[in-house]
Design an enzyme around this catalytic site. Structure first.
Site, short mmCIF file in Angstrom:
data_model
loop_
_atom_site.label_atom_id
_atom_site.label_comp_id
_atom_site.label_asym_id
_atom_site.label_seq_id
_atom_site.Cartn_x
_atom_site.Cartn_y
_atom_site.Cartn_z
N HIS A 10 1.18 -1.34 -0.17
CA HIS A 10 0.10 -0.31 0.08
C HIS A 10 0.77 1.28 -0.54
O HIS A 10 1.58 1.76 0.69
CB HIS A 10 -0.72 -0.18 1.29
CG HIS A 10 -2.26 1.11 1.17
ND1 HIS A 10 -1.31 1.81 2.34
CD2 HIS A 10 -3.08 1.35 0.32
CE1 HIS A 10 -2.90 2.66 2.27
NE2 HIS A 10 -3.53 3.25 1.27
N HIS A 52 -0.65 10.33 -3.01
CA HIS A 52 -2.28 9.84 -2.56
C HIS A 52 -3.11 11.02 -2.49
O HIS A 52 -4.60 10.42 -3.26
CB HIS A 52 -1.88 10.21 -1.05
CG HIS A 52 -3.95 9.18 -0.70
ND1 HIS A 52 -4.03 9.98 0.01
CD2 HIS A 52 -3.94 8.52 -0.51
CE1 HIS A 52 -5.50 9.37 0.70
NE2 HIS A 52 -5.44 8.24 0.13
O1 G3P Z 1 -6.82 2.13 -2.85
C1 G3P Z 1 -6.93 1.28 -1.16
C2 G3P Z 1 -7.12 2.18 -0.64
O2 G3P Z 1 -5.28 2.52 -0.59
C3 G3P Z 1 -7.76 3.09 -0.40
O3 G3P Z 1 -7.24 3.86 0.58
O4 G3P Z 1 -7.21 5.97 0.70
O5 G3P Z 1 -5.18 5.11 0.86
O6 G3P Z 1 -5.64 4.84 -1.08
P1 G3P Z 1 -6.55 5.36 0.05
CA CA Z 2 -4.95 3.62 -3.10
#
Ligand code: G3P
Ligand code: CA
Length: 336
Positions: A10, A52
């Protein structure tokens, strides 16, 4: 479905390096992650870069660049007033002068001011180069603020699909998933590419293109997570990426409730399930896990998820590959 769950790094191995940097992605790959995740926004000259959000003061040193002081502004993004510096006001050449920094104050800041903001092309090239060693590194790009970027003449989708097709990603089995919290752009993408699509679902609210700015909103994510909502998603997407609390709800004190039927419901609809976000720090962990992040993965793997988004891919991989899925313990907590 039915295969071992994938581990999606992530924002890279963002528990250890500033998110969305070459170092973060490289560390995730070295740890053995199956996929690296770039969130995507656009520059002024239409280049997709990994951030992000389009406001970049939390993850770069832009605020300390006096030459950009007059770019600070306030905008309405997806129904919220946001102040700061925005990628769409910078050319790629200008973005290249910035350096990434750690967003979270309790994580390691010693890597600050070293790494540039990577472009999508650079992330794809990194995955390709590292895959050459006999292992396929998948890429899991997310379009951020797609309605907003289209509204300012910088749509993300066409550029993304062109870049992926040109890099050789073609067809449903390509090592790539395209994800979005919105719905309209995913449906449009279905007409432009065969690549797998993932509908993201949050715990609260709804997709900006359906829910909008309304105080009580239109379509909610929770409605989309019902069997009838999932059937609609299955008409254009290959899977869902739900907030993990849609699968294992938590009470205000962090204690967990019994798991919902979402994983099984989604599988019945023919959808993959890739929940987010798994983090090792105690502040993010339910007390039910007794300070052991591995127990959270064990629970979700036992529930049958097809992958997890993790800031700490090494912990996810270690748990998955140890095969210590204490299905009995956790399945006993399911009530539907
Ligand atoms: O894309 C899955 C997850 O990453 C969604 O949350 O806000 O970290 O992009 P975010
Ligand atoms: Ca994401």
């Amino acid at each position: 479905m039915g295969e071992r769950p994938i581990v999606i790094a992530h924002r890279g191995a963002s528990g250890y390096r500033p998110e969305h940097t070459r170092a973060s992605y490289e560390l995730a790959i070295a740890m053995g992650a199956d996929f690296i995740e770039p969130d995507l926004v656009s520059t002024k000259d239409g280049v997709l870069i990994a951030r992000h959000e389009n406001e970049i003061s939390e993850t770069t040193d832009v605020a300390s660049h006096l030459e950009f002081a007059d770019r600070r502004t306030t905008k309405r993004i997806d129904g919220r007033e946001v102040a700061g510096w925005f990628t769409e006001d910078f050319t790629l050449a200008e973005i290249r002068t910035l350096r990434a920094k750690e967003r979270l104050p309790f994580r390691d800041a010693s890597w600050n001011d070293r790494f540039e903001v990577p472009t999508l092309s650079e992330v794809l090239e990194l995955a390709r180069r590292k895959s050459a060693a006999g292992r396929t590194i998948g890429v899991y790009p997310e379009t951020k603020h797609p309605t907003y970027f289209r509204s300012i003449g910088l749509p993300l989708e066409e550029t993304l699909v062109e870049a992926l097709h040109a890099a050789g990603y073609q067809g449903r089995s390509a090592p790539v998933y395209l994800q979005s919290f919105e719905t309209g752009n995913l449906k449009a993408l279905r007409g432009k590419t065969d690549l797998p699509l993932i509908q993201l679902l949050d715990e609260e609210g709804g997709p900006y293109d359906l829910y909008g700015d309304l105080p009580k909103g239109g379509r909610t994510y929770r409605e989309m997570a019902t069997p009838s909502g999932l059937a609609e998603i299955a008409a254009y997407a290959d899977g869902i990426g739900p907030n993990k609390r849609l699968i294992v709800p938590a009470r205000p004190d962090g204690r967990l409730d019994a798991a919902t039927s979402l994983v099984d419901d989604a599988h019945r609809a023919g959808l993959l399930v890739h929940p987010w976000t798994f983090r090792s720090e105690e502040r993010f962990l339910s007390p039910d896990y007794d300070g052991k992040p591995g127990r959270e993965y064990e629970q979700f793997f036992a529930l049958g998820v097809d992958g997890v988004f993790s800031d700490f891919p090494d912990v996810a991989l270690r748990t998955r590959d140890a095969g210590r899925q204490l299905a009995g313990d956790w399945k006993a907590r399911r009530n539907r």
